[in-house]
Design a protein around this motif. Structure first.
Motif, mmCIF file in Angstrom:
data_model
loop_
_atom_site.group_PDB
_atom_site.id
_atom_site.type_symbol
_atom_site.label_atom_id
_atom_site.label_comp_id
_atom_site.label_asym_id
_atom_site.label_seq_id
_atom_site.Cartn_x
_atom_site.Cartn_y
_atom_site.Cartn_z
ATOM 1 N N GLY A 48 0.819 -1.205 0.000
ATOM 2 C CA GLY A 48 0.000 0.000 0.000
ATOM 3 C C GLY A 48 0.858 1.262 0.000
ATOM 4 N N ASN A 49 0.189 2.401 -0.201
ATOM 5 C CA ASN A 49 0.912 3.671 -0.329
ATOM 6 C C ASN A 49 1.673 4.071 0.927
ATOM 7 N N PHE A 50 1.097 3.787 2.104
ATOM 8 C CA PHE A 50 1.786 4.201 3.339
ATOM 9 C C PHE A 50 3.102 3.439 3.506
ATOM 10 N N ALA A 51 3.110 2.157 3.111
ATOM 11 C CA ALA A 51 4.354 1.371 3.189
ATOM 12 C C ALA A 51 5.389 1.941 2.228
ATOM 13 N N VAL A 52 4.928 2.418 1.066
ATOM 14 C CA VAL A 52 5.872 3.004 0.097
ATOM 15 C C VAL A 52 6.531 4.237 0.701
ATOM 16 N N VAL A 53 5.711 5.135 1.252
ATOM 17 C CA VAL A 53 6.252 6.386 1.800
ATOM 18 C C VAL A 53 7.188 6.086 2.981
ATOM 19 N N GLU A 54 6.780 5.163 3.852
ATOM 20 C CA GLU A 54 7.602 4.840 5.023
ATOM 21 C C GLU A 54 8.933 4.197 4.601
ATOM 22 N N THR A 55 8.862 3.247 3.677
ATOM 23 C CA THR A 55 10.084 2.548 3.248
ATOM 24 C C THR A 55 11.041 3.509 2.542
ATOM 25 N N LEU A 56 10.494 4.386 1.687
ATOM 26 C CA LEU A 56 11.380 5.319 0.974
ATOM 27 C C LEU A 56 12.017 6.304 1.951
ATOM 28 N N GLY A 57 11.283 6.631 3.024
ATOM 29 C CA GLY A 57 11.844 7.502 4.065
ATOM 30 C C GLY A 57 13.076 6.880 4.701
ATOM 31 N N LYS A 58 13.089 5.551 4.765
ATOM 32 C CA LYS A 58 14.269 4.859 5.342
ATOM 33 C C LYS A 58 15.332 4.592 4.284
ATOM 34 N N ARG A 59 14.878 4.366 3.036
ATOM 35 C CA ARG A 59 15.828 3.998 1.973
ATOM 36 C C ARG A 59 16.701 5.188 1.565
ATOM 37 N N PHE A 60 16.152 6.406 1.638
ATOM 38 C CA PHE A 60 16.893 7.593 1.188
ATOM 39 C C PHE A 60 17.084 8.565 2.348
ATOM 40 N N THR A 61 18.241 9.201 2.392
ATOM 41 C CA THR A 61 18.481 10.163 3.465
ATOM 42 C C THR A 61 17.907 11.543 3.120
ATOM 43 N N GLU A 62 17.821 11.863 1.810
ATOM 44 C CA GLU A 62 17.325 13.185 1.415
ATOM 45 C C GLU A 62 15.806 13.259 1.592
ATOM 46 N N LYS A 63 15.289 14.500 1.685
ATOM 47 C CA LYS A 63 13.834 14.693 1.710
ATOM 48 C C LYS A 63 13.336 14.711 0.266
ATOM 49 N N LEU A 64 12.646 13.679 -0.139
ATOM 50 C CA LEU A 64 12.230 13.558 -1.530
ATOM 51 C C LEU A 64 10.739 13.788 -1.685
ATOM 52 N N GLY A 65 10.351 14.265 -2.859
ATOM 53 C CA GLY A 65 8.944 14.218 -3.234
ATOM 54 C C GLY A 65 8.641 12.796 -3.692
ATOM 55 N N VAL A 66 7.445 12.313 -3.391
ATOM 56 C CA VAL A 66 7.078 10.945 -3.787
ATOM 57 C C VAL A 66 5.692 10.942 -4.430
ATOM 58 N N LEU A 67 5.599 10.307 -5.599
ATOM 59 C CA LEU A 67 4.301 10.002 -6.222
ATOM 60 C C LEU A 67 4.201 8.480 -6.249
ATOM 61 N N THR A 68 3.069 7.932 -5.830
ATOM 62 C CA THR A 68 2.995 6.477 -5.718
ATOM 63 C C THR A 68 1.611 5.944 -6.077
ATOM 64 N N ILE A 69 1.574 4.673 -6.467
ATOM 65 C CA ILE A 69 0.277 3.993 -6.628
ATOM 66 C C ILE A 69 0.210 2.838 -5.640
ATOM 67 N N GLY A 70 -1.011 2.546 -5.175
ATOM 68 C CA GLY A 70 -1.230 1.398 -4.298
ATOM 69 C C GLY A 70 -1.619 0.174 -5.116
ATOM 70 N N GLN A 71 -2.235 -0.783 -4.420
ATOM 71 C CA GLN A 71 -2.611 -2.028 -5.107
ATOM 72 C C GLN A 71 -3.624 -1.767 -6.218
ATOM 73 N N ALA A 72 -4.509 -0.775 -6.033
ATOM 74 C CA ALA A 72 -5.533 -0.498 -7.048
ATOM 75 C C ALA A 72 -4.888 -0.100 -8.384
ATOM 76 N N GLY A 73 -3.857 0.723 -8.315
ATOM 77 C CA GLY A 73 -3.157 1.123 -9.535
ATOM 78 C C GLY A 73 -2.424 -0.047 -10.163
ATOM 79 N N GLU A 74 -1.803 -0.871 -9.313
ATOM 80 C CA GLU A 74 -1.097 -2.045 -9.847
ATOM 81 C C GLU A 74 -2.065 -2.956 -10.599
ATOM 82 N N MET A 75 -3.308 -3.062 -10.080
ATOM 83 C CA MET A 75 -4.302 -3.933 -10.731
ATOM 84 C C MET A 75 -5.059 -3.205 -11.844
#
Ligand code: SF4
Length: 575
Positions: free
Chosen positions: A138-165
């Motif tokens: 889901g989208n919240f997991a994307v935002v949380e994981t990217l917050g840990k994966r990158f040290t910089e403050k990034l803008g994020v655009l994401t799709i959840g399961q609905a977009g994947e399907m």
């Protein structure tokens, strides 16, 4: 930093950076996405096929300190409506894209094979990476994981399961300053991103800044503009109660669509009202005022906590609360908040999905009033892509077809939002004629029909509604190009200093000398460009109509129908 066009080809997995063509230079936001889609997308193409393109563009003023200017436009041919589509939202991405020097990001083609990808945009260009860890999340997991994966403050655009399907109600979510989400909600743009197998896009402007041609004039204009915004009483009400201030107001007008559009007033309106929400947020230690991006001076957003004081949802809007509340007869704000959070996570439009639930309730799939039933269907059916989940995730029209229901509130297959067109007739003209299916934000006549902003046009008669909707749709198309949030419109309609200050901001940013007429002409150009795309895609005046039941079923308490003749509606395009 000179603005550039960033292009990504997902068929060849290549990217390029291009100069901005002269014809696109004066455009931003919706004006630019619609110009590019009209120029580069075959109108008859399949929206989920290789010929469709996803176009992402910050507004003309995004990335500057101009108040309320952080709106991001995303455009494509819509898989839900088959029309041209632009949806815009706040969050941090518009400002960061503008600071990176990105005039527009164009994503074209479809990858071969099963791999999923992410894009990373910096001032140097775009890179494509394969992504596996976050697929299915889901989208919240994307935002949380990217917050840990990158040290910089990034803008994020994401799709959840609905977009994947590739569900036709799937949205594209944008991270806000606190890690919450704002959504380019309408028209299934998340399905277009999913068709291109892009899970998320990060934006890192590094030390990029937006150039201002005349900084002194810009500062002066922003001062006058901000003052006009904060002085307006509707801005103040939005800051106190959020957009949900409208539940009691629209209920009082008799135009609050209730029980799948069978009534105009909801007995449980007090339990879901902005006033109740405000008190609940205060008691539970949430935030009654919150902004979706830095520089907003209205702050209509909020953070809604659960009974234990833990954050449940944010950006809790009137349209979402109406749709799950009155339209599905749910009078429990906590159940609605939980459903809102689930939809944000799955990445699906709260309006389309909740109206689809209302149609499903009429079909007997679940009882009216069953808020926890909505949450169960979201978690166990939509997020998992079961047959029922896919029927609902493809929108209200899809549910109507699957269950043989005739009372399906859609125009051009997009769900009608929060204002009944029988009791508020101006908005009915907007729903019918909008180039993008039923969408209140395309020409928000509620301002004048109900809130007496910019004058007063009686909502229950036909007089003046076509002209009102036309003027507002032209103005909105122009505002959607600036990166401004639509809530600047109240001040713009009532305060003579507001619109000139906005034009001064654009002129100071680019060193131009635009006039009010130029802005009106921009709005007209955008509407005509969008309509020409739709005509080439096969749409006719017969598509600019409401569903049959609005003409035949009187709406209590006023017992009114939508009684415009087709020829009257068609005069909308006389400009
Ligand atoms: S008024 Fe609301 S929607 Fe507009 S910029 Fe502020 S928080 Fe975002």
């Amino acid at each position: 930093m000179a603005d550039k066009i960033y292009r990504v080809n997902m068929t060849t997995l290549t990217t390029s950076v291009e100069a901005v063509p002269a014809a696109w230079a004066g455009h931003g936001g919706r004006g630019l996405t619609s110009t590019i889609v009209a120029a580069e997308v075959e109108p008859t193409c399949h929206p989920l096929g290789a010929k469709n393109k996803l176009v992402i563009a910050p507004g003309l003023l995004s990335g500057t300190v101009a108040a309320n200017s952080g709106r991001l436009s995303i455009g494509a041919k819509s898989p839900l409506t088959g029309t041209i589509k632009e949806a815009n939202a706040g969050g941090t991405a518009a400002q960061l894209l503008a600071r990176a020097g990105c005039k527009a990001l164009i994503i074209e083609g479809l990858p071969k094979g099963d791999a999923w990808y992410s894009l990373a945009l910096t001032p140097e260009g775009v890179t494509i990476q394969e992504e596996s860890e976050l697929i299915g999340k889901g989208n919240f997991a994307v935002v949380e994981t990217l917050g840990k994966r990158f040290t910089e403050k990034l803008g994020v655009l994401t799709i959840g399961q609905a977009g994947e399907m590739r569900m036709r109600a799937a949205n594209i979510s944008i991270k806000d300053p606190d890690g919450g989400l704002r959504s380019c909600g309408r028209g299934g743009l998340g399905a277009v991103m999913g068709s291109k197998k892009i899970k998320f896009i990060t934006v890192n402007p590094k030390d990029g800044k937006v150039a201002i041609a005349n900084p002194e004039k810009f500062k002066e204009a922003n001062k006058a503009f901000s003052k006009a915004l904060v002085d307006h009483p509707v801005s103040q009400a939005l800051g106190q109660y959020g957009t949900n201030v409208l539940v009691n107001i629209i209920n009082e007008s008799g135009g609050l669509p209730t029980k799948n559009f069978t009534g105009g007033q909801f007995a449980g309106h007090e339990s879901i009202s902005g006033e109740t929400m405000h008190d609940t947020i205060s008691q539970r230690g949430g935030k009654v005022k919150h902004n979706c991006h830095a520089g907003c001076v209205i702050q209509c957003s909020q953070i809604y906590n659960d009974a234990g004081g833990k954050k449940l949802t944010s950006g809790f809007e009137y349209e979402s609360i109406w749709a799950m509340g009155a339209d599905c007869c749910v009078d429990n704000l906590d159940h609605i908040a939980l459903a809102d959070k689930l939809m944000d996570d799955i990445g699906i439009d709260t309006i389309e999905t909740s109206v689809a639930m209302g149609v499903a309730m009429e079909a007997g799939v679940l009882p009216f009033g069953d808020g926890l039933g909505i949450c169960r269907i979201l978690e166990e059916e939509v997020a998992k892509g079961t047959t029922l989940g896919r029927i609902i995730g493809n929108g209200a029209g899809s549910v109507g077809i699957a269950f043989g229901i005739t009372r399906v509130p859609v125009v051009k297959n997009q769900a009608i939002p929060a204002y009944d067109p029988r009791a508020i007739k101006g908005i009915g003209i907007t729903y019918a004629t909008s180039t993008q299916g039923a969408d209140h934000t395309m020409g928000y006549t509620i301002a004048t029909n109900i809130l007496s902003v910019g004058g007063k046009v009686d909502p229950l008669t036909n007089v003046g509604q076509v002209e009102l909707s036309r003027n507002l749709q032209i103005a909105t198309a122009a505002i959607d190009s600036t990166g401004m949030c639509l809530f600047i419109a109240f001040a713009a309609l009532d305060n003579a200093a507001c619109l000139p200050a906005l034009i001064d901001l654009i002129n100071a940013r680019y060193g131009l000398s635009l006039t009010g007429d130029d802005v009106v002409n921009l709005g007209k150009y955008i509407l005509k460009t969008e309509r020409a795309f739709n005509t080439a895609a096969g749409f006719t005046a017969a598509d600019d109509r409401l569903p049959e039941f609005f003409y035949t079923e009187p709406l209590p308490p006023h017992n009114v129908t939508f009684d415009f003749k087709g020829e009257e509606i068609d005069t909308f395009w006389n400009f």
